[in-house]
Design an enzyme around this catalytic site. Sequence first.
Site, PDB file in Angstrom:
ATOM      1  N   HIS A 116      -4.188  -2.826   3.372  1.00  0.00           N
ATOM      2  CA  HIS A 116      -3.312  -2.401   2.281  1.00  0.00           C
ATOM      3  C   HIS A 116      -1.867  -2.349   2.753  1.00  0.00           C
ATOM      4  CE1 HIS A 116      -1.622   0.528  -0.688  1.00  0.00           C
ATOM      5  NE2 HIS A 116      -2.388  -0.177  -1.511  1.00  0.00           N
ATOM      6  N   ASP A 174       8.845  -5.399  -9.265  1.00  0.00           N
ATOM      7  CA  ASP A 174       7.621  -5.170  -8.501  1.00  0.00           C
ATOM      8  C   ASP A 174       6.611  -4.540  -9.452  1.00  0.00           C
ATOM      9  OD1 ASP A 174       5.602  -4.649  -6.699  1.00  0.00           O
ATOM     10  OD2 ASP A 174       6.698  -3.114  -5.582  1.00  0.00           O
ATOM     11  N   ALA A 176       2.311  -4.330 -10.752  1.00  0.00           N
ATOM     12  CA  ALA A 176       0.907  -4.704 -10.712  1.00  0.00           C
ATOM     13  C   ALA A 176       0.587  -5.552 -11.936  1.00  0.00           C
ATOM     14  CB  ALA A 176       0.021  -3.455 -10.694  1.00  0.00           C
ATOM     15  N   LYS A 224      -3.493 -11.754 -20.583  1.00  0.00           N
ATOM     16  CA  LYS A 224      -2.394 -12.325 -19.795  1.00  0.00           C
ATOM     17  C   LYS A 224      -2.338 -11.700 -18.404  1.00  0.00           C
ATOM     18  CE  LYS A 224       0.384 -13.593 -23.802  1.00  0.00           C
ATOM     19  NZ  LYS A 224       1.693 -13.491 -24.501  1.00  0.00           N
ATOM     20  N   GLY A 307      13.843  -2.579 -11.969  1.00  0.00           N
ATOM     21  CA  GLY A 307      14.412  -1.988 -10.763  1.00  0.00           C
ATOM     22  C   GLY A 307      15.387  -0.859 -11.020  1.00  0.00           C
TER      23      GLY A 307
END
Length: 348
Positions: A116, A174, A176, A224, A307
């Site tokens: 990880h 960034d 997930a 998606k 961000g």
Amino acid sequence: MNVTGQEIERFMVEALRARDVRSDVREHVASGLVQASLRGVDSHGVRLFPHYVRALDAGRLNPQPEYRFDASGAATGFLDGDHTFGHAAGSEAMRRAIGLAQSAGVGVVAVRNSSHFGAAAYFALMAATKDMIGLSFTHADALVLSTNGLRPYFGTNPICFAAPSGGEEPFCYDGATSTVTWNKVRQYAERGDPIPGGWAADGTGSATNDPAAAIAVTPLGGHKGFGLAMVVDIVCSLLSGMAFGRNIISMYDDPIAEKRELGHLMAAIDVSRFVPVDEFKDRLRQMMEEVRAEPAASPNTAVMVPGDPEKKALAQRSRIGIELSAREMEEFSSLGRSHGITLATASE
């Protein structure tokens, strides 16, 4: 209780030194976790450190890795992480990718035998600070409900893109490929709080607000996000030769001594090979300012670019520190007692 980033980074470095973790490895683990927490990404920040130490003590993580890098072309290569902390293996891979990009214009490194790696931004931002576009990807164990399915097959599989900007910290997306990360669900479970609707599903594939009943999180944007998760698994597992999908060792549910053998992909693109760097940075800054100036639907909620929340959190937490719950503070204190290492709060 709040702890300064500098203080908790010192504590983690000392705790890893006491466990004979090599200096470069411990520095990347500590700085990566602190960076995530300072940027407000608590699910992948310092709260994970006790778990990493348990994995280290159990033999899952190698404190003294012998990296092996094999160049496979002018701009490509493989990095064997020798089962060390993902923060360290990923950093070494991005360092190599940046080096390849400096000579070839682009560098792409596939990582094998890792673990990880925390927040993907840590690695992409390494490239952005070198006036390059950075991309970082990792796969994870099966945690995201398959579209039309009853159980998870792919992991939360993040996508990260960072680019240098003029006048402010780099642009960084960034995210997930799931609605939320599994560590976020675990945070709710630890507090005993119900999770928001739409985040997770139980064993029947139905939505649940009970973190104890959740077996999977939902894919971002339905089919998606499910498709993007598969894309990330392809580049992280098939290019590196690592396991994919439900064959990946779980971070929490499998025996903690088992090595996870994760794959990552790190890439760096030299901006100067396309346009002058200052021109690129000025135009990106202009783009971001124009987006922020767009009319807002609510006077209380500004239009932001990816961000911005992290930049806001960084400014605030650099000033007041990182908040730890009483439970988390006790975990850190317990880790330090056997070696005489203490963690001071911001008020001390």
